[in-house]
Scaffold this motif. Sequence first.
Motif, PDB file in Angstrom:
ATOM      1  N   LEU A   1       0.833  -1.206   0.000  1.00 18.47           N
ATOM      2  CA  LEU A   1       0.000   0.000   0.000  1.00 18.47           C
ATOM      3  C   LEU A   1       0.866   1.253   0.000  1.00 18.47           C
ATOM      4  O   LEU A   1       0.604   2.200  -0.731  1.00 18.47           O
ATOM      5  CB  LEU A   1      -0.916   0.022   1.235  1.00 18.47           C
ATOM      6  CG  LEU A   1      -2.132  -0.878   1.222  1.00 18.47           C
ATOM      7  CD1 LEU A   1      -2.764  -0.942   2.610  1.00 18.47           C
ATOM      8  CD2 LEU A   1      -3.151  -0.402   0.192  1.00 18.47           C
TER       9      LEU A   1
ATOM     10  N   CYS B   1       0.294   6.754   7.615  1.00 15.58           N
ATOM     11  CA  CYS B   1      -0.730   6.383   6.628  1.00 15.58           C
ATOM     12  C   CYS B   1      -0.590   7.284   5.405  1.00 15.58           C
ATOM     13  O   CYS B   1      -1.233   8.338   5.320  1.00 15.58           O
ATOM     14  CB  CYS B   1      -2.109   6.514   7.275  1.00 15.58           C
ATOM     15  SG  CYS B   1      -3.431   5.875   6.249  1.00 15.58           S
TER      16      CYS B   1
ATOM     17  N   TYR C   1      -6.063   8.431  -0.025  1.00 18.13           N
ATOM     18  CA  TYR C   1      -4.807   7.732  -0.320  1.00 18.13           C
ATOM     19  C   TYR C   1      -5.050   6.259  -0.642  1.00 18.13           C
ATOM     20  O   TYR C   1      -4.414   5.699  -1.524  1.00 18.13           O
ATOM     21  CB  TYR C   1      -3.848   7.803   0.868  1.00 18.13           C
ATOM     22  CG  TYR C   1      -3.074   9.086   1.016  1.00 18.13           C
ATOM     23  CD1 TYR C   1      -2.741   9.893  -0.068  1.00 18.13           C
ATOM     24  CD2 TYR C   1      -2.623   9.480   2.275  1.00 18.13           C
ATOM     25  CE1 TYR C   1      -2.010  11.053   0.094  1.00 18.13           C
ATOM     26  CE2 TYR C   1      -1.882  10.638   2.451  1.00 18.13           C
ATOM     27  CZ  TYR C   1      -1.575  11.425   1.359  1.00 18.13           C
ATOM     28  OH  TYR C   1      -0.836  12.567   1.521  1.00 18.13           O
ATOM     29  N   PHE C   2      -5.942   5.641   0.134  1.00 17.71           N
ATOM     30  CA  PHE C   2      -6.127   4.199   0.027  1.00 17.71           C
ATOM     31  C   PHE C   2      -7.615   3.859  -0.104  1.00 17.71           C
ATOM     32  O   PHE C   2      -8.250   3.457   0.868  1.00 17.71           O
ATOM     33  CB  PHE C   2      -5.526   3.497   1.249  1.00 17.71           C
ATOM     34  CG  PHE C   2      -4.076   3.822   1.474  1.00 17.71           C
ATOM     35  CD1 PHE C   2      -3.112   3.425   0.563  1.00 17.71           C
ATOM     36  CD2 PHE C   2      -3.673   4.530   2.591  1.00 17.71           C
ATOM     37  CE1 PHE C   2      -1.776   3.721   0.752  1.00 17.71           C
ATOM     38  CE2 PHE C   2      -2.337   4.828   2.804  1.00 17.71           C
ATOM     39  CZ  PHE C   2      -1.386   4.430   1.885  1.00 17.71           C
TER      40      PHE C   2
END
Length: 191
Positions: free
Chosen positions: A52, A142, A159-160
Amino acid sequence: MTATINLATEWGRQRLVRAVEGNDVIAYPTEAVWGLGCNPWSEFAVDTILALKQRPMHKGLILVAASVEQVRFLLDPLPSDLRQRAEQHWPGPVTCVVPDPLEQIPRWVRGDHDTIAVRVSAHPLVQRLCILAGMPLVSTSCNPAGREPARAPWQVSRYFPAGIDLMVSGALGGARQPSTIIDITTGETLR
């Protein structure tokens, strides 16, 4: 879609335990930024975080704990002066790089090092996470490599949009910068 939980509820606490046991990736607020965490003994979960973040394994990751007792197994093999140097910073916003002479932490967390970076957090939510998990957790900012760490849940999601299994609701701890990192063997401040 990422599930959001509140640790004030029994369901949220049970879901967190299942997530850690199930090799899931968790996003949660820390002292200064949102973090990604998982069971450090799960190579699958750690590999997911590294993918990730687009972070190479050789750099290593940080462990965060609720108390000195949760990382006592890492401190006990060390000389007393090194144990004292680490413990004087905890709990608090200082990450200590400690030797891991017995290689108790897996290589996928340590990276290419014979040390491990450890923080005993003073943030109540982070402490609660580690207590419920029954172990120290991987803790890394993160964000994808090279980007600013997330400081709000919407940034985590941006972002994710996929890959994070669980988001823990809560507030950042109020620190402006990520933790200071100190090598307890040399006394050098690394960040």
